[in-house]
Structure formats: structure tokens, C-alpha cells
Motif scaffolding. Sequence first.
Motif, PDB file in Angstrom:
ATOM      1  N   GLU A  57      11.486   3.359   2.047  1.00 18.47           N
ATOM      2  CA  GLU A  57      10.445   4.349   2.314  1.00 18.47           C
ATOM      3  C   GLU A  57       9.250   3.655   2.967  1.00 18.47           C
ATOM      4  O   GLU A  57       8.725   2.682   2.443  1.00 18.47           O
ATOM      5  CB  GLU A  57      10.008   5.043   1.031  1.00 18.47           C
ATOM      6  CG  GLU A  57       9.003   6.137   1.290  1.00 18.47           C
ATOM      7  CD  GLU A  57       8.567   6.840   0.037  1.00 18.47           C
ATOM      8  OE1 GLU A  57       8.785   8.057  -0.062  1.00 18.47           O
ATOM      9  OE2 GLU A  57       8.006   6.161  -0.853  1.00 18.47           O
TER      10      GLU A  57
ATOM     11  N   THR B 203       5.557   4.359   4.175  1.00 20.48           N
ATOM     12  CA  THR B 203       4.423   5.285   4.118  1.00 20.48           C
ATOM     13  C   THR B 203       3.384   5.025   5.210  1.00 20.48           C
ATOM     14  O   THR B 203       2.367   5.715   5.247  1.00 20.48           O
ATOM     15  CB  THR B 203       3.727   5.216   2.746  1.00 20.48           C
ATOM     16  OG1 THR B 203       3.312   3.867   2.521  1.00 20.48           O
ATOM     17  CG2 THR B 203       4.643   5.666   1.635  1.00 20.48           C
TER      18      THR B 203
ATOM     19  N   VAL C 143       2.127   8.015   7.096  1.00 22.25           N
ATOM     20  CA  VAL C 143       1.413   9.069   6.377  1.00 22.25           C
ATOM     21  C   VAL C 143      -0.043   9.072   6.824  1.00 22.25           C
ATOM     22  O   VAL C 143      -0.667   8.017   6.950  1.00 22.25           O
ATOM     23  CB  VAL C 143       1.506   8.847   4.848  1.00 22.25           C
ATOM     24  CG1 VAL C 143       0.651   9.854   4.090  1.00 22.25           C
ATOM     25  CG2 VAL C 143       2.946   8.916   4.395  1.00 22.25           C
TER      26      VAL C 143
ATOM     27  N   VAL D  54      -1.632   4.180  -1.170  1.00 19.99           N
ATOM     28  CA  VAL D  54      -0.900   4.206   0.098  1.00 19.99           C
ATOM     29  C   VAL D  54      -0.856   2.805   0.695  1.00 19.99           C
ATOM     30  O   VAL D  54       0.191   2.341   1.162  1.00 19.99           O
ATOM     31  CB  VAL D  54      -1.520   5.218   1.091  1.00 19.99           C
ATOM     32  CG1 VAL D  54      -0.939   5.056   2.486  1.00 19.99           C
ATOM     33  CG2 VAL D  54      -1.311   6.640   0.585  1.00 19.99           C
TER      34      VAL D  54
ATOM     35  N   ASN E  40       1.670   0.757  -1.105  1.00 19.42           N
ATOM     36  CA  ASN E  40       3.026   1.151  -0.737  1.00 19.42           C
ATOM     37  C   ASN E  40       3.401   0.636   0.650  1.00 19.42           C
ATOM     38  O   ASN E  40       4.548   0.245   0.879  1.00 19.42           O
ATOM     39  CB  ASN E  40       3.188   2.669  -0.812  1.00 19.42           C
ATOM     40  CG  ASN E  40       3.282   3.150  -2.241  1.00 19.42           C
ATOM     41  OD1 ASN E  40       3.474   2.373  -3.161  1.00 19.42           O
ATOM     42  ND2 ASN E  40       3.135   4.441  -2.427  1.00 19.42           N
TER      43      ASN E  40
ATOM     44  N   PRO F 295       8.458   9.172   4.195  1.00 21.84           N
ATOM     45  CA  PRO F 295       8.519   9.839   2.897  1.00 21.84           C
ATOM     46  C   PRO F 295       8.945  11.288   3.073  1.00 21.84           C
ATOM     47  O   PRO F 295       8.596  11.934   4.066  1.00 21.84           O
ATOM     48  CB  PRO F 295       7.079   9.755   2.382  1.00 21.84           C
ATOM     49  CG  PRO F 295       6.452   8.644   3.148  1.00 21.84           C
ATOM     50  CD  PRO F 295       7.138   8.627   4.486  1.00 21.84           C
TER      51      PRO F 295
END
Length: 158
Positions: free
Chosen positions: A59, A61, A64, A87, A90, A113
Motif C-alpha cells: 500500500e 499512501t 493520498v 500519512v 505510512n 489505498p
Amino acid sequence: MENKIHIGIDGGATTGIAIWDGTYLKLESGSFWDMAYFLEKKIFDDIKKKKIPFVIYIEDTSSVKITWRRKNSNNSIGINDRMARNVGMNIRDCQLWCEWCEINKFEYKKVRPLKKSWNTSNGKISNDEFQKLTNYHEQTNQHERDAGLIVISFIKLK
């Protein structure tokens, strides 16, 4: 379906791992280092002996939208700070997993994600929803379910 093992990694303070071998879904969670050790010693040694191809989905991120720039957010500054920090953590975990795959010469793919579209108040999938979707009947935590969703978004569980 091809004979390939699919491994999903949901990074973060607690890393979720999902392993789908075509018939069985295995879920684990723990720290980055515990999960790296788990994959190296418990999973890949066996996979290499049997010469089964595998792919890892991590994943990512980084795509994002930055949390503190969200429009129409009613969150306090403290909540936005915490979200931005999480965030960032991650994103760094994704980088570590990618580096780990490159060092070990493992095939991997970075994936966005998944959208939060489940029935819980925060949009995350509940244990009951996950069990209905996957036929996986053991208790799970959110990290394991997220890793499981990464895997099943690329394959169809029977």
C-alpha cells in the motif's frame, strides 16, 4: 488462476500482512521488523524451496491528498497534525518495504489505498464484513483486514 502467491502489505506503526496461495488466506500483523522476519523465515524459505512465483502488493499512501490541505475539513489543527504525521509514517513504511523487496530481489507493486466504503462509522471494513467477503472465520484486526483487502482487490477469492 495462475499458480502464484499474492502477498499484501499494509504498512504503518502496525503492519498487516495477507498471504493468498490460491486456496488459503493467512493474515498476520506486527512491527515492520517482526513482519519482515516472518516473511523471510517463515514464508519465503518455503516458497523458494517449492519454486512458487509470488508478487507483493504494498500500500502506497504517497498519492493520498495531504490532510492539512483538505477543503471543507472540520477537523481541529491537532487532528490534522496527527493525520499528516500518520500519512508520513505510512509513506516511509512503504519506502522501507519497497527497499526491502529490492534488496531481496522480490517482485512488488505499489498500490493506492482502497476507498473507505464499508458500513462502519469510519468507513473501514468490520470483522463481520471481512468474514462474509472472504470466508475467513478467524478474528482479525484492522491492519490484517486492510492487507487482506489489498490482496483480494487483485484476485477473486473463491
